[in-house]
Write an enzyme that holds these catalytic residues in place. Structure first.
Site, mmCIF file in Angstrom:
data_model
loop_
_atom_site.group_PDB
_atom_site.id
_atom_site.type_symbol
_atom_site.label_atom_id
_atom_site.label_comp_id
_atom_site.label_asym_id
_atom_site.label_seq_id
_atom_site.Cartn_x
_atom_site.Cartn_y
_atom_site.Cartn_z
ATOM 1 N NE ARG A 93 6.172 -0.563 -27.379
ATOM 2 C CZ ARG A 93 7.054 -1.266 -26.667
ATOM 3 N NH1 ARG A 93 7.493 -2.411 -27.117
ATOM 4 N NH2 ARG A 93 7.465 -0.834 -25.497
ATOM 5 C CG HIS A 133 14.320 0.036 -30.085
ATOM 6 N ND1 HIS A 133 14.674 -1.238 -29.705
ATOM 7 C CD2 HIS A 133 13.580 0.531 -29.051
ATOM 8 C CE1 HIS A 133 14.193 -1.502 -28.502
ATOM 9 N NE2 HIS A 133 13.513 -0.459 -28.092
ATOM 10 C CE LYS A 144 13.870 -3.401 -17.995
ATOM 11 N NZ LYS A 144 13.666 -2.430 -19.051
ATOM 12 C CB SER A 190 13.524 -5.711 -26.299
ATOM 13 O OG SER A 190 13.878 -4.568 -27.023
HETATM 14 P P1 ADP Z 1 12.688 0.700 -21.668
HETATM 15 O O1 ADP Z 1 13.254 -0.377 -20.801
HETATM 16 O O2 ADP Z 1 13.126 2.091 -21.268
HETATM 17 O O3 ADP Z 1 11.216 0.625 -21.925
HETATM 18 P P2 ADP Z 1 13.079 -0.191 -24.398
HETATM 19 O O4 ADP Z 1 14.381 -0.540 -25.017
HETATM 20 O O5 ADP Z 1 12.109 -1.287 -24.215
HETATM 21 O O6 ADP Z 1 13.472 0.492 -23.037
HETATM 22 O O7 ADP Z 1 12.392 0.978 -25.200
HETATM 23 C C1 ADP Z 1 13.010 2.210 -25.394
HETATM 24 C C2 ADP Z 1 12.000 3.167 -25.989
HETATM 25 O O8 ADP Z 1 11.597 2.709 -27.273
HETATM 26 C C3 ADP Z 1 10.699 3.321 -25.199
HETATM 27 O O9 ADP Z 1 10.251 4.643 -25.330
HETATM 28 C C4 ADP Z 1 9.755 2.377 -25.888
HETATM 29 O O10 ADP Z 1 8.410 2.787 -25.714
HETATM 30 C C5 ADP Z 1 10.197 2.550 -27.331
HETATM 31 N N1 ADP Z 1 9.861 1.383 -28.135
HETATM 32 C C6 ADP Z 1 10.121 0.096 -27.866
HETATM 33 N N2 ADP Z 1 9.654 -0.711 -28.843
HETATM 34 C C7 ADP Z 1 9.072 0.114 -29.766
HETATM 35 C C8 ADP Z 1 8.372 -0.100 -31.009
HETATM 36 N N3 ADP Z 1 8.130 -1.320 -31.470
HETATM 37 N N4 ADP Z 1 7.951 0.982 -31.687
HETATM 38 C C9 ADP Z 1 8.143 2.220 -31.185
HETATM 39 N N5 ADP Z 1 8.774 2.491 -30.022
HETATM 40 C C10 ADP Z 1 9.230 1.454 -29.307
#
Ligand code: ADP
Length: 160
Positions: A92, A17, A41, A130
């Site tokens: 990803r 992130h 969630k 996450s």
């Molecule tokens: P969501 O529940 O909306 O998927 P996340 O917190 O998991 O929320 O992710 C938020 C955004 O960050 C999404 O667009 C996700 O694809 C991106 N993201 C999550 N992990 C990574 C990573 N390791 N590298 C790049 N982008 C990421």
């Protein structure tokens, strides 16, 4: 002034992130990290904990012009309310594509004036999520390569 919104759960914020946040600042002036307050969630960190953690991390790294807010309801409504120009998302490998494709398509149908920009995850962040971080942490594994130290401390508190 270009305002972007980076929406997500951020439960918790990972190095993946942070990379997207830093890179997005090349083409926008201000960024709102929008934490979706989705009651369906089950999150490890509550909203206040996530907001506090992200704010601390941004301050400690001198990442300016970034604010953190939570929102409930439709993302496009939040974007409109904030008068933002675009949505930023990370992508990803292939795993994210289907979901992101559907969500962006739906958002576009709901409001065609809002564009979504995708940044590809950097090489060394491709495997960070996450969910995996929480799994590994729960089983006492080392997550220091995946999350900033501030998050590591909070994860340890949760799973001690
Ligand atoms: P969501 O529940 O909306 O998927 P996340 O917190 O998991 O929320 O992710 C938020 C955004 O960050 C999404 O667009 C996700 O694809 C991106 N993201 C999550 N992990 C990574 C990573 N390791 N590298 C790049 N982008 C990421």
């Amino acid at each position: 002034m270009k305002l972007g919104i980076y929406p997500g759960s951020f439960d918790p914020l990972t190095n993946g992130h942070i990379d997207i946040i830093e890179r997005s600042r090349k083409f926008i002036d201000n960024l709102i990290i929008g934490i979706s307050d989705n009651n369906n969630k089950k999150n490890l960190f509550n909203l206040d904990e996530r907001i506090k953690m992200i704010n601390t991390i941004m301050q400690n790294r001198n990442i300016n012009n970034v604010t953190v807010e939570s929102f409930n309801g439709l993302l496009v409504s939040f974007v409109k309310k904030k008068k933002a120009n675009l949505i930023i998302r990370g992508l990803r490998a292939v795993s994210d594509f289907e979901y992101e494709f559907q969500m962006t398509g739906m958002n576009f149908k709901l409001n065609s004036s809002i564009e979504t920009i995708f940044l590809m995850a950097s090489d060394n962040n491709q495997l960070i999520s996450s969910n995996l971080v929480k799994e590994v942490s729960k089983l006492n594994g080392d997550v220091s390569k995946f999350v900033p130290p501030e998050v590591q401390i909070e994860l340890k508190k949760k799973f001690k």
